[in-house]
Design a protein around this motif. Sequence first.
Motif, PDB file in Angstrom:
ATOM      1  N   VAL A 191       0.858  -1.190   0.000  1.00  0.00           N
ATOM      2  CA  VAL A 191       0.000   0.000   0.000  1.00  0.00           C
ATOM      3  C   VAL A 191       0.893   1.238   0.000  1.00  0.00           C
ATOM      4  O   VAL A 191       2.085   1.154   0.305  1.00  0.00           O
ATOM      5  CB  VAL A 191      -0.938   0.020   1.222  1.00  0.00           C
ATOM      6  CG1 VAL A 191      -1.913  -1.141   1.167  1.00  0.00           C
ATOM      7  CG2 VAL A 191      -0.143  -0.011   2.534  1.00  0.00           C
ATOM      8  N   GLU A 192       0.290   2.368  -0.356  1.00  0.00           N
ATOM      9  CA  GLU A 192       1.075   3.605  -0.448  1.00  0.00           C
ATOM     10  C   GLU A 192       1.581   4.055   0.915  1.00  0.00           C
ATOM     11  O   GLU A 192       2.729   4.454   1.075  1.00  0.00           O
ATOM     12  CB  GLU A 192       0.217   4.713  -1.072  1.00  0.00           C
ATOM     13  CG  GLU A 192      -0.189   4.451  -2.507  1.00  0.00           C
ATOM     14  CD  GLU A 192       0.971   4.536  -3.475  1.00  0.00           C
ATOM     15  OE1 GLU A 192       1.955   5.252  -3.175  1.00  0.00           O
ATOM     16  OE2 GLU A 192       0.893   3.894  -4.535  1.00  0.00           O
ATOM     17  N   ASN A 193       0.698   3.991   1.897  1.00  0.00           N
ATOM     18  CA  ASN A 193       1.056   4.393   3.261  1.00  0.00           C
ATOM     19  C   ASN A 193       0.241   3.594   4.263  1.00  0.00           C
ATOM     20  O   ASN A 193      -0.860   3.131   3.950  1.00  0.00           O
ATOM     21  CB  ASN A 193       0.803   5.894   3.489  1.00  0.00           C
ATOM     22  CG  ASN A 193       1.946   6.766   2.994  1.00  0.00           C
ATOM     23  OD1 ASN A 193       3.093   6.558   3.382  1.00  0.00           O
ATOM     24  ND2 ASN A 193       1.632   7.731   2.141  1.00  0.00           N
ATOM     25  N   ILE A 194       0.798   3.441   5.451  1.00  0.00           N
ATOM     26  CA  ILE A 194       0.101   2.792   6.557  1.00  0.00           C
ATOM     27  C   ILE A 194      -0.141   3.848   7.633  1.00  0.00           C
ATOM     28  O   ILE A 194       0.799   4.500   8.098  1.00  0.00           O
ATOM     29  CB  ILE A 194       0.926   1.635   7.150  1.00  0.00           C
ATOM     30  CG1 ILE A 194       1.283   0.616   6.076  1.00  0.00           C
ATOM     31  CG2 ILE A 194       0.154   0.966   8.296  1.00  0.00           C
ATOM     32  CD1 ILE A 194       2.282  -0.428   6.531  1.00  0.00           C
ATOM     33  N   VAL A 195      -1.401   4.014   8.003  1.00  0.00           N
ATOM     34  CA  VAL A 195      -1.793   4.998   9.012  1.00  0.00           C
ATOM     35  C   VAL A 195      -2.254   4.271  10.267  1.00  0.00           C
ATOM     36  O   VAL A 195      -3.047   3.333  10.191  1.00  0.00           O
ATOM     37  CB  VAL A 195      -2.941   5.886   8.478  1.00  0.00           C
ATOM     38  CG1 VAL A 195      -3.486   6.776   9.576  1.00  0.00           C
ATOM     39  CG2 VAL A 195      -2.460   6.708   7.287  1.00  0.00           C
ATOM     40  N   VAL A 196      -1.730   4.683  11.408  1.00  0.00           N
ATOM     41  CA  VAL A 196      -2.203   4.164  12.696  1.00  0.00           C
ATOM     42  C   VAL A 196      -2.888   5.297  13.430  1.00  0.00           C
ATOM     43  O   VAL A 196      -2.302   6.364  13.628  1.00  0.00           O
ATOM     44  CB  VAL A 196      -1.046   3.597  13.541  1.00  0.00           C
ATOM     45  CG1 VAL A 196      -1.526   3.313  14.969  1.00  0.00           C
ATOM     46  CG2 VAL A 196      -0.493   2.322  12.921  1.00  0.00           C
ATOM     47  N   ILE A 197      -4.138   5.099  13.820  1.00  0.00           N
ATOM     48  CA  ILE A 197      -4.854   6.113  14.592  1.00  0.00           C
ATOM     49  C   ILE A 197      -5.132   5.579  15.995  1.00  0.00           C
ATOM     50  O   ILE A 197      -5.531   4.430  16.179  1.00  0.00           O
ATOM     51  CB  ILE A 197      -6.174   6.535  13.898  1.00  0.00           C
ATOM     52  CG1 ILE A 197      -6.818   7.686  14.677  1.00  0.00           C
ATOM     53  CG2 ILE A 197      -7.138   5.364  13.711  1.00  0.00           C
ATOM     54  CD1 ILE A 197      -7.868   8.448  13.907  1.00  0.00           C
ATOM     55  N   SER A 198      -4.864   6.436  16.982  1.00  0.00           N
ATOM     56  CA  SER A 198      -5.053   6.053  18.381  1.00  0.00           C
ATOM     57  C   SER A 198      -5.166   7.308  19.236  1.00  0.00           C
ATOM     58  O   SER A 198      -4.660   8.375  18.869  1.00  0.00           O
ATOM     59  CB  SER A 198      -3.879   5.199  18.874  1.00  0.00           C
ATOM     60  OG  SER A 198      -4.047   4.822  20.227  1.00  0.00           O
ATOM     61  N   SER A 199      -5.833   7.167  20.380  1.00  0.00           N
ATOM     62  CA  SER A 199      -5.898   8.266  21.344  1.00  0.00           C
ATOM     63  C   SER A 199      -4.760   8.171  22.360  1.00  0.00           C
ATOM     64  O   SER A 199      -4.612   9.047  23.203  1.00  0.00           O
ATOM     65  CB  SER A 199      -7.244   8.229  22.079  1.00  0.00           C
ATOM     66  OG  SER A 199      -7.375   7.010  22.806  1.00  0.00           O
ATOM     67  N   ASP A 200      -3.952   7.096  22.255  1.00  0.00           N
ATOM     68  CA  ASP A 200      -2.910   6.805  23.241  1.00  0.00           C
ATOM     69  C   ASP A 200      -1.556   7.291  22.734  1.00  0.00           C
ATOM     70  O   ASP A 200      -1.060   6.814  21.707  1.00  0.00           O
ATOM     71  CB  ASP A 200      -2.879   5.297  23.489  1.00  0.00           C
ATOM     72  CG  ASP A 200      -1.957   4.893  24.629  1.00  0.00           C
ATOM     73  OD1 ASP A 200      -1.210   5.764  25.134  1.00  0.00           O
ATOM     74  OD2 ASP A 200      -1.966   3.714  25.016  1.00  0.00           O
ATOM     75  N   GLU A 201      -0.964   8.238  23.449  1.00  0.00           N
ATOM     76  CA  GLU A 201       0.351   8.755  23.054  1.00  0.00           C
ATOM     77  C   GLU A 201       1.409   7.652  23.062  1.00  0.00           C
ATOM     78  O   GLU A 201       2.334   7.662  22.253  1.00  0.00           O
ATOM     79  CB  GLU A 201       0.776   9.901  23.979  1.00  0.00           C
ATOM     80  CG  GLU A 201      -0.041  11.171  23.826  1.00  0.00           C
ATOM     81  CD  GLU A 201       0.218  11.895  22.516  1.00  0.00           C
ATOM     82  OE1 GLU A 201       1.150  11.499  21.785  1.00  0.00           O
ATOM     83  OE2 GLU A 201      -0.527  12.836  22.212  1.00  0.00           O
TER      84      GLU A 201
END
Length: 227
Positions: A48-58
């Motif tokens: 894939v072009e990019n992998i994004v990780v989304i989280s509220s945890d720093e």
Amino acid sequence: MKKTFAIIPVSRFTHAKTRLSPTLTPLQRENLLKSMLKDVTNALRNLVENIVVISSDEDVLNYVKNLEVIPIKEEGSTDLNGALKQAIKWCSSQADQVLIIPSDVPLIRPEYVAEMLKLGEKNDMVIAPAKGGGTNAMLCPVNGMEMLFGDCSFFEHIKIAESKNLMVKVYDSFYMALDVNTAEDLGEIMLHGSGTEAQKFLSKEGLVVVPIHGKERLQIERREINP
């Protein structure tokens, strides 16, 4: 060719896999999640072009910086689907479609990702069911698809896609169907996860599979590790 970003939503490390608390300590559960995250990102990388990780945890966002992904801070107090909407919005100006993969699908392999992407060339949506009726992977356009992750979301996602006249293809895979919630799921990793970071971690912790004839197909036991 469609430009694809992958999205991995990740809960707080301190909330990692609480249903495994009878089997694993809080630190072990956190390290298991980190191992599974490595397995998922390894399977996606270069496809894939990019992998994004989304989280509220720093702590999560700091950890994934070493996994060659783009960390996105979840804004506000929201649920999983709200977080996914935020990530999709971020991707929408740069990608045609997104491949959403939970962080706890340790048996994922690059060939499965490649197969889903190939199916996506001729279909608007490709979806892989979880064994409990949830969704363990979904390839969909960045616009127009509602996020309904949760109990029985596999059927709900298909219903929504069909209502929007999207062409849907089901990617049915035993390995992609495993998400980790129970001790028996850990046994599946031990049996089928050769070469995965998750299996390496569980083996290092001294966990072994014991076949049984009862309600559950597999039982996990801990063996003493020689120093």
